[in-house]
Every structure is written in C-alpha cells, then in structure tokens.
Design an enzyme around this catalytic site. Structure first.
Site, short mmCIF file in Angstrom:
data_model
loop_
_atom_site.label_atom_id
_atom_site.label_comp_id
_atom_site.label_asym_id
_atom_site.label_seq_id
_atom_site.Cartn_x
_atom_site.Cartn_y
_atom_site.Cartn_z
N ARG A 1 29.23 42.96 -22.34
CA ARG A 1 29.03 44.14 -23.18
C ARG A 1 29.32 43.86 -24.65
O ARG A 1 28.57 44.25 -25.53
CB ARG A 1 29.95 45.28 -22.71
CG ARG A 1 29.73 46.59 -23.47
CD ARG A 1 30.91 47.53 -23.28
NE ARG A 1 32.03 47.17 -24.12
CZ ARG A 1 33.30 47.31 -23.78
NH1 ARG A 1 33.63 47.76 -22.59
NH2 ARG A 1 34.27 46.96 -24.62
N HIS B 1 48.46 43.75 -17.57
CA HIS B 1 47.16 44.40 -17.73
C HIS B 1 46.52 44.72 -16.37
O HIS B 1 45.48 45.40 -16.32
CB HIS B 1 46.24 43.49 -18.55
CG HIS B 1 44.99 44.12 -19.04
ND1 HIS B 1 43.74 43.78 -18.57
CD2 HIS B 1 44.77 45.10 -19.97
CE1 HIS B 1 42.82 44.50 -19.19
NE2 HIS B 1 43.42 45.31 -20.04
#
Length: 739
Positions: free
Chosen positions: A565, A436
């Site tokens: 978030r 990632h």
C-alpha cells in the site's frame, strides 16, 4: 542452492528506492483520490484532508529526525544511497509539488462544492442576516476564548503548540510611527469552518472572521499588516532505556514534546516581509522549512466540512456483517470458535464480534483469565471497558499496554491507570522494543479442564479504525496456538524468551529468519526446475535484506506479486535483478492494512499445498528487529480458502483502485476498461464467507487472470519509458548524488 543465479550485491545500479520519497509518492496517490471524479465530492475533500494530515505527521517525525541527524553532523548514507542532507533536499522538492497539487485540488473542490451549494465564503460575501448571525456567534463562542497578545519586552512571545494556528499583526498606535507586533493564537476548541444558516451549508473560515473583527481587539491601534501562520514541531520521542519509572518518564517526554523545536513554518504567500521575519526570529526557525502558500493553510481541517447534512455527496452507507458462524450458535462466541476456526475480515465484517468475544468473557463465570495487548485503541474503547468489567468481577486480567504507540501515548497512559484501578495487571512491555502484536487469550474452565480461546489479528483493537481499515482477525481454540500465545505474553511480562513454539513465529527472535527461509525454499524449488511463487500483501516493504532475498528469488525464476500500500523500496521489473517481481498499491475507500504472505511450495498460486501466513508486521527493520510481532500460520481449510482464493485473488484482480509501480519509481494507475473490478466493492457486496465451507466457491472472485497480469506488466513497462525523467532522478541515488 541458487545455481547460476547472478549474485546479489550492493553495487547493483538503481537497487533501492528511497524510503522517504517512496512515502511521499504514496501520499501523492492519496491526493490523487481527491482529484478522482469517480469519488463522491465530500469524500474527495476527505482525501485532501488526509493527504495534508499525513504530511503533517511526516514532518513531525521523519523530517524532524533527518534534521536532527544533519544538526548532529551525521553524513552516513542510508541503504538506498542518500545522506540525510540529500534526503532533505529531495523531500523539499517533492513536497513543493505536493503542496502545489493540493492547492490546485482545493481550488477545484471549492468550485465543485459551490455548485452543490456548499459554500465557503468570505465575510464580505455573507448576507446581512448571516453577518448578524456571525457577529452573535463570534461574541458568544469565539471572543471569550481569544487572548490577543502584543509582543514586546514586557510581553514575551507566547508558546504556540504543535500544529498551532494563528494570526500575526503589525500595529501602529494612533499618533505614533513605531510598529508593534501582535498575535491572535486560534484555540484548538474553535472550529476552523463556522457554519451559518439554517441548513448549515454556508461556511466562513475562522481566519477571515478574525481579520474582520481584529480592529476591535486592538481599539487603540491601526492594523497596518497581517498574516496567517501555522507551525509544526518535532514530535518524535527518544526513550531513555535507563529510566527507572517508565510511566513518569513518558509523562515527562510528552510534556517535552509539546515544546519541541519548530521544524516547519507555514505562512500565507502575501504576508509582509517584516511579519514573516518576525515569525522566523520568534520561532527560531532560520534553517527550517518555510512554506509560503496562496492556498488554504492547514488543509487537514477540511474534514470539518464533512457533515451529515449532505450524505448524497458521500460514499453510499455500508453496513458491516456479523459473522454467520456466531449467529448460528445464537451469539455464543466460545461455542462457535470451539467448533471451527473463524476468520473475520474487517471492515466488511463487524468489529463488534471482537468486542462481544471479550464482553462475553468478562461476564462468563467459567472464564478465569484474560490476557490482552493494547497498542492503539479509541478514546471510548469498548475493549478496555470489557477488560475493566472482567477485572472488577474478579477474573485475572493482564493488559499489555504499549506506551510507545506514537501519538497514542496519552490515551494509553489513561487506560493503563483505569485498568490498574480495576485490579488488572498492567505491563508496559520492553523499554527497547515496541509490542506491536495484536493478540488476546481467554482461559475458560470447562468439563475437560482449562481451555484457551485465542484471537490473533493484523489490526489494532480500535473500534473506529476497524470501520475503515482492512484487517484480518482469527479466532481459534487450537491448544497449540493457545500455548504459543501464552508464551508470548510470558516473554513480555517476564523476559522469558519463548522456546519450543509449536506454530507461532515471533519477532524479534525468529521472524526475519523464518521469512528468509520461506523465500529460500521457493528459490530452491525454482532452481531445481520447479515452479516458485510468492504472493505478499503489506503496508510497507523497506528491509534491504528481505528485498535482496526477493531479488535473488526473482533471478531464480520465482514469480512474485507484491501488494504494498505505502512505502516500497524494492525496484521491480529491472532486467537481471527483479524482472519477475510485480508491485501494485491499492488506494480506495478503505485503508489496506492486513499483512499476508503466500508461498507456492512447488505450484503456482493459489494451491492447496501453499504455505500461508498473516501477520502484524510489515517488512521493515523496525518490525523485524525492534518490535514484538507475530506471523501466524493458517491451517484450517476454510480459512485458507478465504484468505488465498478470496482476499488475495480479489486484491490482485483489482483494477479500479490499483497503481502499478514502474522500474523508475513512478506509479501508473491501472486501467479498468470494460472489465472493472474493485476488491472493496466485491467484499461489500458478497455475503460473509466465514465458516461456509464449500459455498465459498459460489461467491469467490474469478480466478486470477494471468493474461491480464501480463498485459498490465506490459502497460507498466511502456509507461516507464515515457515517464518524466525527473521522477527517475528523484528516486535514483546515483543520479541524485550527481546533482
């Protein structure tokens, strides 16, 4: 070490929020933007579409996984105290509320669009000219794609793909009483909203069109009943670690995913009971979620209404800036990077700088090697094209293509084949880990020898996403960082674990340990009477061990501000546990995606001696345990100021896009009053700060207003006292288990 701090233990009441419910609350905040009158009308339609698309993926992956656990008889609770069965019940309850809110939102938006002369009409409401235009369009562009299907022993029920949409009908042949069932699958190539008229401001739904023309498709029958349906299939992929050929294995898994079991069936609320039962039996989804709705099915398709004809109903256009430093060097990326580290803040600064970096590398005769990770990229990727160009020119190109990037597997497979044909070395990473990390290195032959230029980012190499995702990207010619990133590539290509890293911190080997040590250092400072401070910006905070360490830090007196978030399983503001932790979420025009961590190192933040990092990793078990990730230390003074004094301070000051997380799990929209400040507007309006040194002070945001933060905390505490008790119970495993 921690003195008289209360021990952190698993018995603490109301310790964690449930992961799945926290995500659903995030999606509710997205939906709130669709209801926000301060947002332009078509952008509100876009937010409604996004909330629906998010929910689709949630069912495809998260709900499908929980259902698999229940079917397997698994009852072990997760770290937040919920069993899989309990989670599914709580999810169903919350989703019903979201679907109801989505339906109400579409009703409001539909009316508002009509006032703006953007009309979604029934066929009966069309003018004669429009009906004639529709009939012509249907005959030319829809009918050739349709395959009406009767279902009987000679005509088995057809395969309907994931998110497949269609009509189901009950038919009786003239002169007979028996009922025949039929389907009209709606092909993906047919638009959901058909635009009519010269200005294309009148739209009609494809299901209404088919309802109008259905009798002509079955001329020997009478239509006695009809309905609309939509299916969601299990789309998770379980990789076989013993697979001999990973590419072929993924090709097989992708085909298998297309036929995954149906885990959600959506139908219109007034569908006849016999048609509904027919669908349930045919899809074999007796025990799955059946959603009946009197609103629009498949609201993700609302994005089709957002065209170019009404730009006045969209956000004002925004032009990303190109980094000043590279312009000062006449576009020579390598000369600019060699002079000084450059931080690029997307989407406010143009992603084309990353493309230009690689395109210049492809054409530069002095460049001998390029290494690149590709987790997600666009269908028409300029990054991959630059790598292909470099390989075809004889440079050594190594591309680490991650096949396990969910829903991008097919795109990545295609790019991998194109790169291999061009002569690049393509590596697929580990079977049991996802790669990632977002890194690339360019090795250039210069007069003093080989020199490495490195790009490290928080976001994917995806040109389209870079226009709406807020991310950080660092360009550096630091030799130590180049050596470390080289070791990271060697780790993925040869299984050689990196040793003696000089600066870079990598998961899964050392990232968790490093984060724990950094938090512990702040605990030690606070326990010794000093000032402990932590600022963190993430997309998700789920890992229970990291959360426990933050609780311990709070109990030691460390002041912690978290900007999360999406999912946050940490419960802030609980006396004796987390009273020194504040959590906010920012939802607005851009999708917050960068991950940043600041540790005060003995002083209140921001300060010159703070330890500062940015990362590709969220603080989740999967990122820390099962992914190759990077945590990048920030050393250059200008870059440090830009991240800490500008980006983090602006995000903490934001009060127009911000939601504060209360101790009971609800989110309260922060009030902006007369001192409104939007981080997104600030970054759009201010010039590029890359490489400007002292001039950063001129356009930096105001210093963090501590008084306003305390006021905000008070507002959160007051709000949490009056919030609906049901929301507390939904997030409280102890209360949930009492139901």
């Amino acid at each position: 070490m921690t003195g008289d701090i209360a021990p952190v233990n698993s018995e603490t009441e109301k310790r964690y929020f449930n992961r799945e419910l926290s995500w659903l609350f995030f999606n509710s905040r997205v939906l709130e933007e669709a209801q926000n009158p301060a947002v332009p009308l078509l952008e509100r339609v876009r937010f409604l579409s996004i909330s629906a698309s998010n929910l689709d993926e949630f069912y495809m992956v998260r709900v499908a996984g929980l259902r698999t656990q229940v079917l397997a008889g698994m009852s072990e609770p997760s770290f937040d105290g919920y069993t899989p069965e309990r989670q599914l019940k709580k999810i169903a309850k919350r989703v019903r509320k979201i679907k109801k809110a989505q339906a109400q939102c579409w009703t409001q938006l539909h009316k508002a669009l009509t006032k703006e002369k953007v009309n979604v009409l029934k066929v009966a409401e069309l003018s004669d000219d429009e009906r004639e235009e529709l009939a012509l369009y249907y005959a030319r562009s829809v009918l050739p794609l349709l395959t009406p299907m009767a279902v009987d022993p000679a005509h088995p029920f057809p395969h309907i793909p994931n998110l497949g949409f269609g009509m189901v009908l009950a038919l009786t042949r003239t002169g007979q009483k028996d009922t025949t069932y039929a389907l009209i699958p709606i092909p993906a190539h047919v638009p959901r909203f058909i635009a009519l008229g010269k200005k294309e401001r009148n739209f009609v739904l494809i299901e209404d069109v088919l309802e109008h023309f259905a009798p002509a498709l079955f001329p020997d029958f009478t239509v006695t009943g009809q309905g609309v349906f939509r299916v969601t299939r299990d789309s998770d992929i379980a990789v076989d670690e013993e697979a001999e050929d990973l590419v072929r294995h993924f090709e097989f898994l992708l085909k298998k995913r297309r036929r995954g079991r149906v885990i959600r069936l959506e139908v219109n609320a007034d569908i006849d009971a016999d048609l509904k039962d027919f669908l349930i039996e045919s899809f074999e989804c007796w025990d799955e979620d059946i959603h009946e709705s009197d609103a629009l099915l498949g609201m993700t398709d609302l994005s089709q209404l957002i065209g170019k004809q009404r730009t006045d109903l969209l956000f004002p256009p925004f032009q990303a800036r190109f980094p000043e430093r590279i312009r000062e060097y006449d576009g020579d990326c390598f000369a600019a990077i060699a002079a000084k580290d450059i931080l690029v803040h997307h989407p406010y600064e143009d992603f084309n700088v990353v493309v230009q970096f690689l395109e210049q590398a492809a054409l530069d005769p002095s460049v001998v090697a390029i290494k690149q990770t590709l987790y997600r990229t666009s269908d028409d990727s300029p990054i991959v094209k630059a790598l292909i160009e470099a390989a075809e020119r004889g440079k050594t190109v190594t591309a680490l293509v991650e096949l396990k990037a969910r829903f991008d597997e097919e795109t990545n497979l295609r790019w991998a084949r194109d790169l291999e044909r061009a002569g690049a070395h393509v590596v697929y990473g580990f079977i049991d880990y996802k790669t990632h990390a977002k890194v690339s290195i360019v090795v250039r032959r210069e007069h003093e020898g080989l020199k490495t230029y490195t790009h490290l980012g928080t976001g994917n190499y995806h040109a389209q996403n870079a226009k709406i995702y807020t991310d950080l990207a660092l360009f550096t010619a630091d030799p130590a960082m180049g050596r470390d990133v080289g070791k990271l590539f060697n780790y993925v290509t040869s299984y050689s674990q990196p040793r003696d890293l000089e600066k870079l911190i990598i998961a899964p080997m050392m990232l968790r340990k490093s984060l724990i040590e950094l938090i512990q250092a702040e605990i030690d400072i606070a326990s010794s009477g000093g000032q402990g401070a932590i600022w963190v910006k993430l997309n998700a905070l789920v890992d229970s061990k990291i959360i426990d360490k933050l609780y311990e830090a709070s109990q030691a007196g460390v002041q912690i501000d978290l900007i999360v978030r999406g999912i946050c399983c940490l419960r802030p503001g609980v006396e004796g546990l987390s009273e020194n932790i504040r959590v906010k979420s920012i939802i607005g025009r851009f999708l917050e995606h960068s991950r940043i961590a600041c540790f005060g190192n003995g002083k209140a933040l921001p300060n010159r001696n703070a330890k500062l990092y940015f990362s590709s990793a969220d603080w989740m078990p999967r990122n820390l345990n099962r992914r190759v990730e990077t945590l990048i230390p920030v050393e250059a003074t200008t870059v440090r100021n830009q991240i800490m004094d500008q980006i983090m301070v602006a995000n903490l000051n934001d009060n127009t896009n911000s939601w504060d997380l209360t101790p009971n799990g609800t989110y309260v929209r922060r009030q902006s009053d007369d001192k409104a400040f939007s981080a997104h507007d600030y970054f759009m309006q201010n010039p590029s700060l890359s490489g400007r040194g002292k001039s950063l002070r001129v356009s930096a945001p105001k210093a963090l207003d501590v008084a306003r933060r305390k006021e905000s905390k008070s507002t959160v505490e007051e709000s949490s006292k009056v919030i609906d008790k049901s929301s507390v119970r939904e997030n409280d495993p102890k209360a949930a288990n009492a139901n």
